[in-house]
Design a protein around this motif. Structure first.
Motif, PDB file in Angstrom:
ATOM      1  N   ALA A   1     -22.692 -31.135  29.034  1.00 12.78           N
ATOM      2  CA  ALA A   1     -23.627 -30.023  29.202  1.00 12.78           C
ATOM      3  C   ALA A   1     -23.051 -28.732  28.626  1.00 12.78           C
ATOM      4  CB  ALA A   1     -23.959 -29.837  30.676  1.00 12.78           C
ATOM      5  N   ALA A   2     -23.896 -27.972  27.942  1.00 12.59           N
ATOM      6  CA  ALA A   2     -23.485 -26.685  27.396  1.00 12.59           C
ATOM      7  C   ALA A   2     -23.215 -25.683  28.513  1.00 12.59           C
ATOM      8  CB  ALA A   2     -24.555 -26.154  26.445  1.00 12.59           C
ATOM      9  N   ASP A   3     -23.914 -25.819  29.641  1.00 11.43           N
ATOM     10  CA  ASP A   3     -23.745 -24.922  30.778  1.00 11.43           C
ATOM     11  C   ASP A   3     -23.316 -25.761  31.982  1.00 11.43           C
ATOM     12  OD1 ASP A   3     -23.980 -23.146  32.910  1.00 11.43           O
ATOM     13  OD2 ASP A   3     -25.867 -22.278  32.204  1.00 11.43           O
TER      14      ASP A   3
ATOM     15  N   TYR B   1     -30.054 -22.837  27.327  1.00  7.65           N
ATOM     16  CA  TYR B   1     -30.002 -24.184  27.899  1.00  7.65           C
ATOM     17  C   TYR B   1     -30.476 -24.220  29.353  1.00  7.65           C
ATOM     18  CZ  TYR B   1     -27.378 -25.365  23.754  1.00  7.65           C
ATOM     19  OH  TYR B   1     -27.007 -25.560  22.455  1.00  7.65           O
TER      20      TYR B   1
ATOM     21  N   GLN C   1     -27.363 -35.042  29.555  1.00 10.50           N
ATOM     22  CA  GLN C   1     -26.012 -34.479  29.560  1.00 10.50           C
ATOM     23  C   GLN C   1     -25.397 -34.577  30.939  1.00 10.50           C
ATOM     24  OE1 GLN C   1     -24.376 -33.702  26.910  1.00 10.50           O
ATOM     25  NE2 GLN C   1     -26.109 -33.770  25.489  1.00 10.50           N
TER      26      GLN C   1
ATOM     27  N   GLY D   1     -30.062 -23.268  35.018  1.00  7.50           N
ATOM     28  CA  GLY D   1     -29.705 -22.788  33.687  1.00  7.50           C
ATOM     29  C   GLY D   1     -30.645 -21.692  33.231  1.00  7.50           C
TER      30      GLY D   1
ATOM     31  N   ALA E   1     -32.861 -27.483  25.260  1.00  8.31           N
ATOM     32  CA  ALA E   1     -32.422 -26.382  24.405  1.00  8.31           C
ATOM     33  C   ALA E   1     -33.640 -25.584  23.947  1.00  8.31           C
ATOM     34  CB  ALA E   1     -31.651 -26.915  23.197  1.00  8.31           C
TER      35      ALA E   1
ATOM     36  N   TYR F   1     -31.929 -26.932  32.574  1.00  6.90           N
ATOM     37  CA  TYR F   1     -31.664 -28.300  33.034  1.00  6.90           C
ATOM     38  C   TYR F   1     -32.721 -28.756  34.025  1.00  6.90           C
ATOM     39  CZ  TYR F   1     -27.344 -27.568  30.654  1.00  6.90           C
ATOM     40  OH  TYR F   1     -26.443 -27.305  29.659  1.00  6.90           O
TER      41      TYR F   1
ATOM     42  N   GLU G   1     -30.932 -31.921  29.571  1.00  7.63           N
ATOM     43  CA  GLU G   1     -30.635 -30.601  29.027  1.00  7.63           C
ATOM     44  C   GLU G   1     -31.738 -30.246  28.039  1.00  7.63           C
ATOM     45  OE1 GLU G   1     -26.535 -28.883  27.791  1.00  7.63           O
ATOM     46  OE2 GLU G   1     -27.409 -29.762  25.967  1.00  7.63           O
TER      47      GLU G   1
END
Length: 188
Positions: free
Chosen positions: A76-78, A155, A59, A119, A101, A157, A99
């Protein structure tokens, strides 16, 4: 028996390893020989993925500006954790990271590599020594980085010094699973 599959993308060679031996370990001679062959033929190192968590993907900051074509930004989610990793390594915030999860996996490198972990904090060891989260660390060839389940959050990283040199698709390196761009990274 241990099986080996690999994927090469513009300067990064990701080696994923499948089924462990009966004792739960991998055939390290086989893995190290494959990694050495890769490293000898590249100027950059390789990230060896011994075991991948269920939601492991590449990501970055995503693909802004394509919503009019039906493509959400993704990435990226974060985004803050992505920026923090870049800051810890002193590199461009646009570089891609792995990333994770919920949980990470097990990793090795073929050349000395600086990493950052950001994260959601995850249970992490380098060989058997616990590692601090939201920090950078040196990872040497032959050392095993084990990233387990998230302690809090979702999340996490794994950033590699120099980033991940993967092909750019529609302006980003990140996987966008709902748009069928890239895939989850799997072992085996």
């Amino acid at each position: 028996a241990t099986s080996l599959s690999s994927d090469v993308h513009a300067g990064i060679y990701v080696i994923t390893v499948g089924t462990p031996l009966k004792d739960g370990h991998f055939n390290l001679d086989f893995i190290q020989a494959a990694a050495k062959e890769v490293a000898d033929n590249m100027q950059d190192g390789a990230l060896i993925i011994l075991r991948a968590g269920p939601g492991l993907s590449v990501q970055d900051q995503g693909r802004p500006g394509l919503l009019d074509r039906g493509l959400s930004v993704g990435g990226a989610a974060d985004q803050l954790a992505l920026a923090e990793g870049a800051a810890l390594l002193g590199q461009d915030g646009a570089l891609a990271a792995l990333e994770m999860a919920g949980m990470g996996g097990e990793f090795e490198v073929t050349v000395p590599t600086r990493i950052a972990l950001t994260g959601a904090p995850m249970r992490t060891t380098l060989d058997v020594a616990p590692l601090v989260w939201n920090a950078s660390h040196a990872l040497q060839p032959g050392q095993r980085l084990s990233i387990g389940a998230a302690v809090t959050g979702v999340y996490g990283y794994l950033h590699l010094g120099g980033g991940l040199d993967l092909p750019v698709a529609m302006g980003a390196r990140s996987a966008h699973l709902s748009a069928a761009i890239g895939t989850l990274i799997q072992d085996g």
